[in-house]
Design a protein around this motif. Structure first.
Motif, PDB file in Angstrom:
ATOM      1  N   GLN A 121      69.381  71.198 -11.263  1.00  0.00           N
ATOM      2  CA  GLN A 121      68.071  70.507 -11.593  1.00  0.00           C
ATOM      3  C   GLN A 121      66.942  71.678 -11.691  1.00  0.00           C
ATOM      4  O   GLN A 121      66.211  71.466 -12.519  1.00  0.00           O
ATOM      5  N   ARG A 205      73.264  73.144 -21.191  1.00  0.00           N
ATOM      6  CA  ARG A 205      72.526  71.820 -20.560  1.00  0.00           C
ATOM      7  C   ARG A 205      73.722  71.017 -19.803  1.00  0.00           C
ATOM      8  O   ARG A 205      73.623  70.734 -18.892  1.00  0.00           O
ATOM      9  N   ASP A 206      74.716  70.871 -20.791  1.00  0.00           N
ATOM     10  CA  ASP A 206      76.000  70.123 -20.285  1.00  0.00           C
ATOM     11  C   ASP A 206      76.681  70.754 -19.204  1.00  0.00           C
ATOM     12  O   ASP A 206      76.983  70.035 -18.157  1.00  0.00           O
ATOM     13  N   TRP A 207      76.722  72.246 -19.322  1.00  0.00           N
ATOM     14  CA  TRP A 207      77.439  72.844 -18.150  1.00  0.00           C
ATOM     15  C   TRP A 207      76.784  72.846 -16.780  1.00  0.00           C
ATOM     16  O   TRP A 207      77.181  72.605 -15.887  1.00  0.00           O
ATOM     17  N   ALA A 209      74.442  70.315 -15.963  1.00  0.00           N
ATOM     18  CA  ALA A 209      74.148  69.136 -15.655  1.00  0.00           C
ATOM     19  C   ALA A 209      75.382  68.723 -14.870  1.00  0.00           C
ATOM     20  O   ALA A 209      75.588  67.971 -13.890  1.00  0.00           O
ATOM     21  N   ASN A 210      76.777  69.091 -15.458  1.00  0.00           N
ATOM     22  CA  ASN A 210      77.967  68.350 -15.016  1.00  0.00           C
ATOM     23  C   ASN A 210      79.078  69.265 -14.407  1.00  0.00           C
ATOM     24  O   ASN A 210      80.053  68.929 -13.845  1.00  0.00           O
ATOM     25  N   HIS A 211      78.889  70.607 -14.596  1.00  0.00           N
ATOM     26  CA  HIS A 211      79.759  71.877 -14.065  1.00  0.00           C
ATOM     27  C   HIS A 211      79.500  72.901 -13.130  1.00  0.00           C
ATOM     28  O   HIS A 211      80.276  73.243 -12.578  1.00  0.00           O
ATOM     29  N   TYR A 212      78.337  73.130 -13.249  1.00  0.00           N
ATOM     30  CA  TYR A 212      77.721  74.208 -12.728  1.00  0.00           C
ATOM     31  C   TYR A 212      77.698  73.957 -11.185  1.00  0.00           C
ATOM     32  O   TYR A 212      77.007  72.915 -10.760  1.00  0.00           O
ATOM     33  N   ASP A 213      78.105  74.925 -10.237  1.00  0.00           N
ATOM     34  CA  ASP A 213      78.330  74.681  -9.077  1.00  0.00           C
ATOM     35  C   ASP A 213      77.679  75.879  -8.208  1.00  0.00           C
ATOM     36  O   ASP A 213      78.467  77.027  -8.142  1.00  0.00           O
TER      37      ASP A 213
END
Length: 228
Positions: A121, A205-207, A209-213
């Motif tokens: 975020q 943005r997609d990465w 929001a949904n894949h970045y750790d």
């Protein structure tokens, strides 16, 4: 003995640095704040080396702007300033806030760190902020090297459709970024996105929001550093 002495010296240093530079309301206070800005925050160096570069017609990057830089910033049309250091009670922030007001520039605070990754975020909110503010905008941290570099890279990827190589170039020695230092974790962030795109090409943005750790990326970076 030496460790205790060093700890005492560091404690005294921290206490001294925070003992002044929190007021610019009187001539005397402004002089003290200027000393604080020069000595503690190294403004005397940035005054002659602004580390300022154009990213696009809409955006510039730099180190912490000094009041003497604002005529030049006004000259290139800056309407918004994004401060990646976050708000503070000390001299550099007080002078910046005052100068932005004097020159009609909107100041936005969005804190990032150079050696610790943000959560998804943090970066998504930054992308939203860079998209919505009035342009042209200036993005800065303290030195204009690390936090500004990753912000510039994300801006180019998200809002200018830049290649990953063009984004990586925003984290380079040209801007005083040292990839081999602990700040290299920011390079590793981009490398992790690039590695994911090798099998599934998606937007940053997609990465995020949904894949970045951030924990996994940090662990991977530390393992890489331990291997030399």
């Amino acid at each position: 003995m030496f460790s205790k002495l060093y700890a005492r010296i560091k404690q005294w240093e921290r206490s001294w640095k925070s003992s002044f530079g929190t007021d610019i309301s009187t001539p005397q206070a402004r002089r003290a704040a200027r000393r604080h800005n020069n000595i503690v925050d190294h403004a005397f160096l940035r005054r002659v080396l602004p580390n300022r570069y154009k990213l696009s017609e809409d955006a510039w990057r730099s180190n912490q702007p000094d009041p003497v830089h604002f005529p030049a910033l006004a000259g290139i049309g800056i309407k918004s300033v994004i401060n990646l250091r976050g708000p503070d009670r000390f001299s550099y922030y007080l002078f910046e806030k005052e100068a932005c007001s004097d020159y009609g520039m909107a100041l936005y605070d969005h804190e990032l760190f150079a050696r610790v990754l943000g959560n998804p975020q943090d970066y998504l909110d930054l992308l939203d902020l860079m998209e919505k503010v009035e342009k042209p905008m200036l993005i800065h941290c303290k030195s204009g090297a690390d936090r500004t570099g990753i912000a510039a890279a994300l801006y180019l990827l998200d809002q200018k459709g830049a290649s990953i190589d063009a984004a990586r170039a925003q984290l380079s020695l040209k801007y005083a970024h040292q990839r081999w230092s602990k700040a290299g974790i920011l390079d590793h962030l981009l490398d992790s996105y690039a590695a994911y795109c090798e099998t599934d090409s998606i937007s940053v943005r997609d990465w995020l929001a949904n894949h970045y750790d951030p924990e996994a990326v940090t662990a991977s970076f530390l393992a890489k550093r331990s291997r030399g």
